[in-house]
Enzyme design. Structure first.
Site, PDB file in Angstrom:
ATOM      1  N   GLU A 106      -3.857 -11.999   6.144  1.00 50.95           N
ATOM      2  CA  GLU A 106      -3.794 -12.670   7.463  1.00 50.95           C
ATOM      3  C   GLU A 106      -5.084 -12.295   7.990  1.00 50.95           C
ATOM      4  O   GLU A 106      -5.674 -12.995   8.806  1.00 50.95           O
ATOM      5  CB  GLU A 106      -2.463 -12.008   8.173  1.00 50.95           C
ATOM      6  CG  GLU A 106      -1.293 -12.429   7.722  1.00 50.95           C
ATOM      7  CD  GLU A 106      -0.424 -11.350   6.914  1.00 50.95           C
ATOM      8  OE1 GLU A 106       0.647 -11.406   6.726  1.00 50.95           O
ATOM      9  OE2 GLU A 106      -1.269 -11.006   6.354  1.00 50.95           O
ATOM     10  N   SER A 143       6.256   8.210 -27.244  1.00 52.33           N
ATOM     11  CA  SER A 143       6.856   9.347 -26.842  1.00 52.33           C
ATOM     12  C   SER A 143       6.335  10.702 -27.366  1.00 52.33           C
ATOM     13  O   SER A 143       6.418  11.679 -26.658  1.00 52.33           O
ATOM     14  CB  SER A 143       8.375   9.068 -27.630  1.00 52.33           C
ATOM     15  OG  SER A 143       9.162  10.281 -27.355  1.00 52.33           O
TER      16      SER A 143
END
Length: 363
Positions: free
Chosen positions: A54, A224
């Site tokens: 905007e 991991s």
């Protein structure tokens, strides 16, 4: 809602779509200012999330914004952050009417932007092309409402669903047009993700190439045990484009220190039996601001994500080639006991890409 509202909102949505991958954790928003049938200002959320669409459109329009209609793909923000709310900026600029596609579910907004506009005497029309806007903003919406990023899983396979020969050879199953399309898709996401097996086997770079100067996505490894070497291509280029690694509690201190020294971001997550809790991992990534993740495999990670219900969209590039049962499958085990348990996907689109095809499916 008028035909003109739909036309100008469609324009704003095209602007919003261009910004995906550049402005996370903020949504990519498009704004078009129209006065007397003429576009006087256009804007998209800028890279990094500021300034908002905007404000870009208002700056372009200047004094012509007074009395104009603003078509915005997402409800204007209502909270004070680094800048004052966009809803207040629209009021100050003197726009006469605001047309929006969807309400912002962020608790700091959630209808307050619309309320600010109406209290100032500005006419507000909501829900114009809402479905299309929700599709473009899917990553932001999922992160805000569910605490998870939107995940697109990409597969590049032969017609019989293989991603490599028995020896692991996979370059290249698909052609150059398909590979270029993959780079364009990377560019539209906040992060590109692979598993540790793919990282070790392929030593990928994962950056967007041959698309000009772009904001590079986060290069993300689910690892991991933190087994991928900091001497890899990702490690040696971590100072050039961001690298994040999600790892378990048991990751060695030496590996953590090596990656940290390279400038990579480490994200610890709960793990059991050397496997990460993928739901917790993706929630941690969403908490870090990621809204859209493009997963490029491999087969074990892809299957684990599907089993956990964490994949939103499947993008399958299929080449006109056959490898046979001795080749490597695109997906690891899904643990299905009956055909009725198989995930059923909805076809979104299918198109030719060079000598290959791209089909997009939604879970």
């Amino acid at each position: 809602m008028t035909v003109d509202d739909q036309t100008h909102m469609a324009h704003a949505l095209r602007l919003a779509a261009r910004g995906n991958g550049t402005c996370w954790p903020n949504p990519s928003v498009g704004c078009v200012l129209v006065k007397d049938g003429r576009i006087v200002g256009r804007g998209t959320t800028q890279p990094g999330g500021r300034p908002h669409a905007e404000r870009v459109a208002l700056a372009e329009a200047g004094a012509a914004a007074r009395g104009a209609t603003a078509c915005v793909t997402l409800e204007p923000c209502a909270h004070h952050g680094k800048t004052s709310p966009c809803a207040e900026a629209l009021v100050a600029a003197g726009v006469a009417r605001v047309v929006t596609a969807i309400t912002d579910p962020d608790p700091r907004v959630a209808g307050r932007g619309h309320a600010i506009l109406r209290q100032a005497g500005i006419a507000v029309t909501e829900g114009v092309l809402a479905d299309e806007a929700s599709e473009i903003a899917a990553g932001f919406l999922k992160r805000v409402t569910r605490g998870l990023p939107f995940v697109t899983l990409k597969l590049a396979t032969t017609l019989d669903g293989r991603i490599a020969t028995a020896s692991g050879e996979s370059r290249w199953i698909t052609g150059p047009d398909a590979r270029r399309a993959v780079h364009a898709m990377r560019m539209q996401h906040d992060a590109v993700m692979v598993g540790s097996g793919t990282a070790r086997a392929d030593d990928p770079d994962l950056r967007v190439r041959d698309m000009g100067a772009v904001r590079q996505p986060v290069r993300l490894v689910i690892d991991s045990g933190l087994t991928h070497s900091a001497q890899s291509r990702l490690g040696t280029s971590a100072h050039e484009a961001p690298v994040w690694l999600v790892h378990g509690d048991h990751a060695p201190d030496e590996a953590r220190a090596a990656w940290t020294a390279r400038g990579a971001k480490l994200i610890p997550c709960p793990s059991a039996d050397a496997h990460l809790n993928l739901d917790a991992a993706l929630r941690a990534l969403a908490a870090e601001g990621l809204t859209r993740i493009f997963c490029e495999g491999g087969g074990a990670l892809a299957a684990a994500l599907i089993r956990a219900g964490l994949v939103d969209e499947l993008a399958v590039f299929a080449a006109g080639a056959l490898i046979g049962a001795d080749g490597r499958a695109a997906l690891g085990p899904l643990g299905l006991q009956a055909l009725a348990d198989a995930p059923r996907l909805r076809l979104l689109s299918s198109r030719r890409v060079g000598g290959d095809t791209l089909s997009r499916w939604r879970f």
